[in-house]
Design an enzyme around this catalytic site. Structure first.
Site, mmCIF file in Angstrom:
data_model
loop_
_atom_site.group_PDB
_atom_site.id
_atom_site.type_symbol
_atom_site.label_atom_id
_atom_site.label_comp_id
_atom_site.label_asym_id
_atom_site.label_seq_id
_atom_site.Cartn_x
_atom_site.Cartn_y
_atom_site.Cartn_z
ATOM 1 N N SER A 186 28.458 20.421 28.403
ATOM 2 C CA SER A 186 29.267 19.367 28.997
ATOM 3 C C SER A 186 28.387 18.283 29.593
ATOM 4 O O SER A 186 27.340 18.567 30.167
ATOM 5 C CB SER A 186 30.180 19.924 30.086
ATOM 6 O OG SER A 186 30.919 18.878 30.687
ATOM 7 N N HIS A 202 37.046 24.452 31.125
ATOM 8 C CA HIS A 202 36.427 23.283 31.753
ATOM 9 C C HIS A 202 37.084 22.004 31.244
ATOM 10 O O HIS A 202 37.449 21.117 32.025
ATOM 11 C CB HIS A 202 34.926 23.280 31.446
ATOM 12 C CG HIS A 202 34.228 21.981 31.722
ATOM 13 N ND1 HIS A 202 34.356 20.871 30.905
ATOM 14 C CD2 HIS A 202 33.392 21.610 32.713
ATOM 15 C CE1 HIS A 202 33.640 19.879 31.391
ATOM 16 N NE2 HIS A 202 33.039 20.294 32.489
ATOM 17 N N ASN A 203 37.251 21.896 29.937
ATOM 18 C CA ASN A 203 37.859 20.696 29.364
ATOM 19 C C ASN A 203 39.327 20.560 29.749
ATOM 20 O O ASN A 203 39.835 19.447 29.924
ATOM 21 C CB ASN A 203 37.708 20.707 27.844
ATOM 22 C CG ASN A 203 36.300 20.358 27.414
ATOM 23 O OD1 ASN A 203 35.347 20.473 28.187
ATOM 24 N ND2 ASN A 203 36.153 19.925 26.179
ATOM 25 N N GLU A 214 39.365 19.147 33.073
ATOM 26 C CA GLU A 214 39.013 17.733 32.893
ATOM 27 C C GLU A 214 40.256 16.907 32.534
ATOM 28 O O GLU A 214 40.458 15.802 33.058
ATOM 29 C CB GLU A 214 37.954 17.630 31.800
ATOM 30 C CG GLU A 214 37.469 16.242 31.465
ATOM 31 C CD GLU A 214 36.491 16.269 30.309
ATOM 32 O OE1 GLU A 214 36.682 15.480 29.351
ATOM 33 O OE2 GLU A 214 35.540 17.077 30.335
ATOM 34 N N LYS A 261 34.009 26.805 28.447
ATOM 35 C CA LYS A 261 33.963 25.362 28.158
ATOM 36 C C LYS A 261 35.361 24.830 27.836
ATOM 37 O O LYS A 261 35.717 23.702 28.218
ATOM 38 C CB LYS A 261 33.019 25.107 26.984
ATOM 39 C CG LYS A 261 32.927 23.635 26.546
ATOM 40 C CD LYS A 261 32.522 22.704 27.681
ATOM 41 C CE LYS A 261 32.050 21.351 27.200
ATOM 42 N NZ LYS A 261 32.988 20.605 26.368
#
Length: 518
Positions: free
Chosen positions: A137, A194-195, A198, A191
């Site tokens: 990231s 995480h996105n 986001e 990940k």
């Protein structure tokens, strides 16, 4: 024009195949940090361009063929794949695997669905190879100057990868933003979440902007100044920082605020949808992430928006807000609270994934490696790290004493913002969904009891009682007596449920009633 050595010696510490921007930047980062880096691209011209433009930045070993690329790597070999997700990634992995030896390591640093990573890891393990799915990231700049890196795969592979990845990763207070996440697909799973966070973060920031723009009639530059001020407090984060910069930027063609000349349709590349779909599979409510993902879908639903605007006009005039400063202060606190809920939901999803797939994921370590380099880096990630250090088995981030105090002080402002948006017709899906979740998760009793009663009525789905153990069903179409459906040990038997549903359906058919199995 760069020229390549025809017979490379095995001198490269690591290799990168795929010389698009992310791949080339990652290779440059490795070379800048003293590693000898083999580079390769299916189209040789891209490899030549990297050498022509950046060859002086470090020790690169370019190759025209995949065979030469693999031959240039030290044993045990480490090859990073940075190509388009899906079939292209599978094709490159297969080509690499055919050229590698037992114990060599293939690393996918792209955005891959974690189930694909698990499949690939299992297949390569059968061949004696190590496969690592590593989330990276930070975008193009992060790849070059220090990303947050989330590698999964076999623990022993990190002995080889760790020293290199930790050196090129972003640093925060002397600590690298990189750690081994967990086995097989754990890195790409984290990940993905995480996105998803986001998505929620970006959407709720945009909702705050929209309210200041349309409800208060503020200019983009004025709103940028507000975000700049917010970035000096609890909301300090990369996304708040860049929002201030974007809103102050003027379009070079027209001189108008840059944000005003951008088409209001946001795309999503899949990770947000993956996070929501996976959360549904795991039974984890990620309402902030889900609403942010759907908000992008709404923005792209052009025919539907055009049809609605023709007959359902939206609010376009600024409102008479008596105390503008108080409204902006309320927005600040509401934004903070909504962000906290979105992060909390994301960590719930990671915990659920770890439990489902038997990954030993340290939630505090995930917050720690997100403190720099990545897109969602924020000041309060320090506090999240501390919360999980205090209680590694914390069932809900919002139940930590610090976050309980923080969100409680924001609730009145949060409610005022959501109520204002609803009363005046401004969409605020993440503000509203996170507040609704907050109210639901702390409720002593939820209306799910009625849902269960309805399900038992039309589908004999059964229910449990508050005053005794067991699984029950009401004979709705007969005498409405209650029967226990499970075995004496307390285990639910699907056969009993199916029989109850069948008997009820038969009775309704006999009585001439319509029966709908929901």
């Amino acid at each position: 024009m760069a020229t390549f050595a025809p017979s490379p010696a095995a001198v490269a510490d690591i290799g990168v195949t795929g010389m698009a921007v992310m791949g080339s930047n990652l290779a440059r980062n490795l070379a800048r940090n003293g590693f000898t880096v083999a580079i390769h691209n299916r189209s040789v011209g891209r490899t030549e361009a990297v050498m022509d433009e950046h060859g002086s930045e470090g020790d690169f070993r370019p190759s025209e063929s995949m065979a030469d690329f693999v031959a240039s790597l030290k044993s045990p070999r480490v090859a990073i794949v940075m190509v388009k997700a899906g079939a292209p990634t599978d094709a490159v992995i297969d080509e690499l695997a055919d050229l590698m030896d037992e114990g060599d390591i293939i690393v996918d640093c792209g955005n891959a669905l974690y189930t694909d990573t698990r499949r690939r890891e299992a297949a390569l393990r059968e061949r004696g190879l190590h496969f690592v799915g590593a989330g990276v990231s930070g975008g193009e700049e992060g790849a070059l100057n220090g990303p947050s890196i989330m590698p999964g795969g076999p623990k022993e592979s990190y002995d080889r990868l760790g020293p290199m990845f930790e050196k090129i990763a972003a640093q925060y207070d002397g600590e690298p933003c990189c750690t081994h996440v967990g086995e097989d697909g754990a890195g790409h799973f984290v990940k993905m979440v995480h996105n998803g966070i986001e998505y929620a973060d970006m959407q709720v920031i945009s909702e705050a902007y929209d309210l200041m723009s349309r409800a208060l009639g503020m200019s983009a530059a004025e709103i940028g100044d507000v975000f700049d001020t917010w970035n000096k407090g609890d909301l300090e984060s990369f996304l708040i920082e860049i929002t201030a910069t974007v809103l102050r930027h003027e379009d070079q063609r027209t001189g108008k605020p840059f944000v005003d000349v951008i088409l209001d349709r946001a795309a999503q590349k899949g990770t947000g949808a993956w996070a929501v779909q996976t959360a549904l599979d795991l039974g984890v409510p990620v309402t902030g992430i889900a609403e942010a993902t759907f908000a992008r879908s709404v923005s792209g639903s052009v025919p539907q928006r055009e049809a609605a605007r023709a007959v359902l006009p939206a609010q376009v005039e600024a409102q008479d807000v008596p105390d503008r400063e108080q409204f902006i202060a309320d927005l600040q606190q509401a934004l903070y609270a909504a962000k906290l809920v979105s992060y909390s939901q994301g960590f719930d999803e990671i915990a659920a994934g770890a439990a489902q797939f038997d990954w030993d994921i340290d939630l505090g370590a995930m917050a720690r490696i997100w403190r720099a380099g990545c897109i969602i880096r924020a000041k309060f990630l320090d506090r999240i790290t501390e919360a999980y250090r205090r209680d590694p088995k914390l069932p809900l981030l919002l139940a930590d004493e610090y976050f309980t105090q923080e969100i409680t002080r924001c609730v009145p402002a949060w409610r005022r913002v959501v109520a204002f948006a609803a009363a005046h017709g401004f969409p605020a899906p993440v503000f509203a969904a996170t507040l609704s979740y907050y109210d639901a998760v702390r409720s002593e009793r939820l209306p799910a009891a009625l849902v269960q009663a309805q399900r038992d009525y039309f589908g004999a789905h059964t229910y449990q009682r508050v005053d005794t153990e067991g699984t029950y069903h009401v004979e709705w179409s007969a005498d409405r007596s209650e029967t226990r459906q499970d075995q004496p040990e307390g285990s639910v038997t699907h056969g009993a449920v199916d029989r109850a549903a069948g008997e009820q359906s038969q009775r309704r058919s006999t009585e001439g009633e319509s029966h709908h199995q929901g």
